[in-house]
Design a protein around this motif. Structure first.
Motif, mmCIF file in Angstrom:
data_model
loop_
_atom_site.group_PDB
_atom_site.id
_atom_site.type_symbol
_atom_site.label_atom_id
_atom_site.label_comp_id
_atom_site.label_asym_id
_atom_site.label_seq_id
_atom_site.Cartn_x
_atom_site.Cartn_y
_atom_site.Cartn_z
ATOM 1 N N TRP A 163 0.823 -1.211 0.000
ATOM 2 C CA TRP A 163 0.000 0.000 0.000
ATOM 3 C C TRP A 163 0.859 1.263 0.000
ATOM 4 O O TRP A 163 0.404 2.320 -0.431
ATOM 5 C CB TRP A 163 -0.942 0.004 1.189
ATOM 6 N N VAL A 168 1.157 2.606 -3.376
ATOM 7 C CA VAL A 168 -0.047 3.256 -3.898
ATOM 8 C C VAL A 168 -0.262 4.621 -3.261
ATOM 9 O O VAL A 168 -0.941 5.482 -3.832
ATOM 10 C CB VAL A 168 -1.277 2.350 -3.658
ATOM 11 N N VAL A 215 0.106 7.859 -5.282
ATOM 12 C CA VAL A 215 -0.974 8.082 -6.230
ATOM 13 C C VAL A 215 -2.178 8.701 -5.529
ATOM 14 O O VAL A 215 -2.805 9.637 -6.041
ATOM 15 C CB VAL A 215 -1.371 6.757 -6.916
#
Length: 288
Positions: free
Chosen positions: A10, A13, A16
């Motif tokens: 995670w 991510v 983003v």
């Protein structure tokens, strides 16, 4: 003992999410904040609740723009999707001819939007433009600057010329992904070209067509630069679409509250119709 899941991925991510937050969510919340306030200047804002939304929904000018937008986007989909499929089917599958076709078809997509409007502004003129002059030579009184229907058709034709290549390229990629074994089986069964298209090519193109329909609807529903450069929204307001009306309200009149409320309604309309398109196409695919 159960193995504890590793959630370290995670962290990859997270950048983003932060980028989306700063580029989309924060501006969106700013628009929401403006939509419920009457702004007179720096530090001079008064809460008005849903007043701007009520005014926007009752504004006849915006309602007319919305109708024009729906009609335009409807014609865009009805013309560009079948035309793009037809162009893709006629393109060579491989070789030098196939590569040359891909290059030529992609050229309109490389031209900036404002340049497209300028090109058609000259191209469609009755005195010096090849298209306008040719139409007039056929005995048709064509003048996109003075006739409402001519202006509308010119904007539509310009959009078809500019964006049909995108649909054609998407469909071409979908056709190239079909295994050759399907065509060999159809040849053995002596299937007609229509049967090959109906039962082999079209079903395999559905995922590509979903993307094409969504992209072309969203882009056509938010069209601004090309008709603004070509016709300026005229004659009268015949080619004034929602984005031009919103820009005039926000920048020309500096009515930030009403513009923010209208932009949220605009956003929700695009989101809702895109979801309906996606749901209808995917549901039809599951039923089959």
């Amino acid at each position: 003992m159960d193995k504890i899941p590793d959630n370290r991925a995670w962290w990859l991510v997270l950048p983003v999410f932060l980028l989306v937050a700063f580029s989309a969510l924060i501006p969106l919340m700013t628009v929401v904040n403006y939509s419920v306030q009457d702004i007179f200047g720096p530090g001079q804002a008064y809460y008005v609740g849903t007043e701007w939304f009520k005014e926007v929904l009752a504004d006849e000018r915006l309602q007319d723009s919305l109708i024009r937008q729906f009609v335009f986007s409807g014609f865009v989909l009805l013309i560009q999707i079948p035309l793009g499929i037809g162009v893709a089917l006629m393109m060579p599958k491989s070789g030098v001819k196939g590569s040359l076709c891909l290059i030529l078809i992609a050229i309109p997509l490389l031209i900036p939007w404002n340049v497209v409007g300028t090109i058609w502004q000259i191209f469609a003129r009755g005195d010096i433009g090849l298209f306008g002059w040719g139409i007039n030579q056929l005995g048709i009184d064509y003048n996109y600057t003075g006739d409402t229907l001519d202006a509308w058709l010119t904007v539509l034709l310009m959009d078809v010329w500019h964006w049909t290549p995108l649909v054609a390229l998407l469909c071409y990629s979908g056709l190239r992904a079909i295994p050759e074994a399907f065509y060999q089986a159809a040849e053995i069964d002596r299937a007609s070209k229509w049967a090959v298209f109906r039962y082999i090519q079209l079903p395999r193109l559905k995922s590509v067509l979903i993307i094409a329909v969504l992209l072309r609807f969203m882009d056509s529903f938010m069209i601004y630069i090309e008709p603004f450069v070509l016709t300026g929204g005229g004659p009268g307001s015949s080619t004034t679409f929602l984005s031009q009306t919103l820009t005039t309200m926000a920048i020309g009149q500096f009515d930030l509250g009403r513009a923010a409320a209208f932009s949220l309604i605009y956003f929700l309309i695009v989101l809702l119709i895109s979801w309906l398109f996606f749901t209808a196409i995917t549901h039809a695919d599951k039923e089959k």
